[in-house]
Structure formats: structure tokens, C-alpha cells
Write a protein that holds these residues in place. Sequence first.
Motif, mmCIF file in Angstrom:
data_model
loop_
_atom_site.group_PDB
_atom_site.id
_atom_site.type_symbol
_atom_site.label_atom_id
_atom_site.label_comp_id
_atom_site.label_asym_id
_atom_site.label_seq_id
_atom_site.Cartn_x
_atom_site.Cartn_y
_atom_site.Cartn_z
ATOM 1 N N CYS A 166 -63.704 40.810 -31.814
ATOM 2 C CA CYS A 166 -65.085 41.242 -31.587
ATOM 3 C C CYS A 166 -65.410 41.233 -30.086
ATOM 4 C CB CYS A 166 -66.031 40.310 -32.338
ATOM 5 S SG CYS A 166 -67.763 40.614 -31.991
ATOM 6 N N CYS A 196 -70.299 36.400 -35.317
ATOM 7 C CA CYS A 196 -71.627 36.640 -34.737
ATOM 8 C C CYS A 196 -72.481 37.612 -35.556
ATOM 9 C CB CYS A 196 -71.506 37.142 -33.304
ATOM 10 S SG CYS A 196 -70.800 38.788 -33.153
ATOM 11 N N CYS A 230 -69.120 41.362 -37.911
ATOM 12 C CA CYS A 230 -68.273 40.317 -37.339
ATOM 13 C C CYS A 230 -68.475 39.036 -38.147
ATOM 14 C CB CYS A 230 -68.643 40.085 -35.871
ATOM 15 S SG CYS A 230 -67.762 38.686 -35.135
ATOM 16 N N CYS A 290 -68.746 38.439 -29.396
ATOM 17 C CA CYS A 290 -68.560 36.982 -29.386
ATOM 18 C C CYS A 290 -67.160 36.578 -28.920
ATOM 19 C CB CYS A 290 -68.827 36.407 -30.770
ATOM 20 S SG CYS A 290 -67.609 36.884 -32.018
ATOM 21 N N GLY A 349 -64.550 36.696 -33.346
ATOM 22 C CA GLY A 349 -64.437 37.246 -34.695
ATOM 23 C C GLY A 349 -63.374 38.323 -34.805
HETATM 24 ZN ZN LIG Z 1 -68.534 38.721 -33.061
#
Ligand SMILES: [Zn+2]
Length: 117
Positions: free
Chosen positions: A16, A38, A35, A19, A22
Amino acid sequence: MRRILRVLFLSLLLTCPACQRGRMFRSRFTMNVRCPVCGIVFERGAGEFSGGMAINTVATSSVAVTGAALAFFTDMPVWPLIAVLTLLSIVFAIWFYRHARALWAGILYLTGSIRED
Ligand SMILES: [Zn+2]
């Protein structure tokens, strides 16, 4: 500039971009909608996967162009080269599928289309 490179690198790692923890995919061909860490939505619109498909097409085409250059600039036999490049293009397109979609999600994140709610 460093932020852009970091987001694109994380995306290529299927992580991700928001963040940085993820995972973007839950299986080989299934992208998480959100995700798991987050909660941002990776692809908001129904047709947004087409950007990833375009990236995958361009990357796979570069494999074919490389093969054409080999055929043009070397004395390699053409038909075996075509067979190998066809197989290589198919395998590459399948392998790069997740990375292309994740890269597109990273580009969407950089442009503000994906944001934390
Ligand atoms: Zn994330």
C-alpha cells in the motif's frame, strides 16, 4: 521526487502506498478492495483496472520489441526466436499482472485519486 519514487517502488512491491504496510493483493489475481491496514480503496472506479492493463501491455510489448531487435541485429534464427518470445511474452504478462495493477494504483495515489477517507 523522492516521494514519487518511493510510492512507485512500494507499488511494485505490492505494498500500500499510503500506509506502506498493507498488502495490495490477497491472492495471485485478486486485488484487495481496501488496504487491510489503513483501509484506503485501491481502485475506486469499475474501469480503473484498465490503467494497469495498459501498463502491462506496454511492458509486455517492450519484450517483443527487444526480440525484434535481436532478430534484426543478430544472426539468430527467426522462427525459434518468435516461439521463445511468444512464450516469454505470455509468461511475462501473467507474472507482471499484479505489479502493473499495483503500479497503476500507486499512480492514482500520487495523483490524489486514491486518498485516505
Ligand atoms: Zn494501507
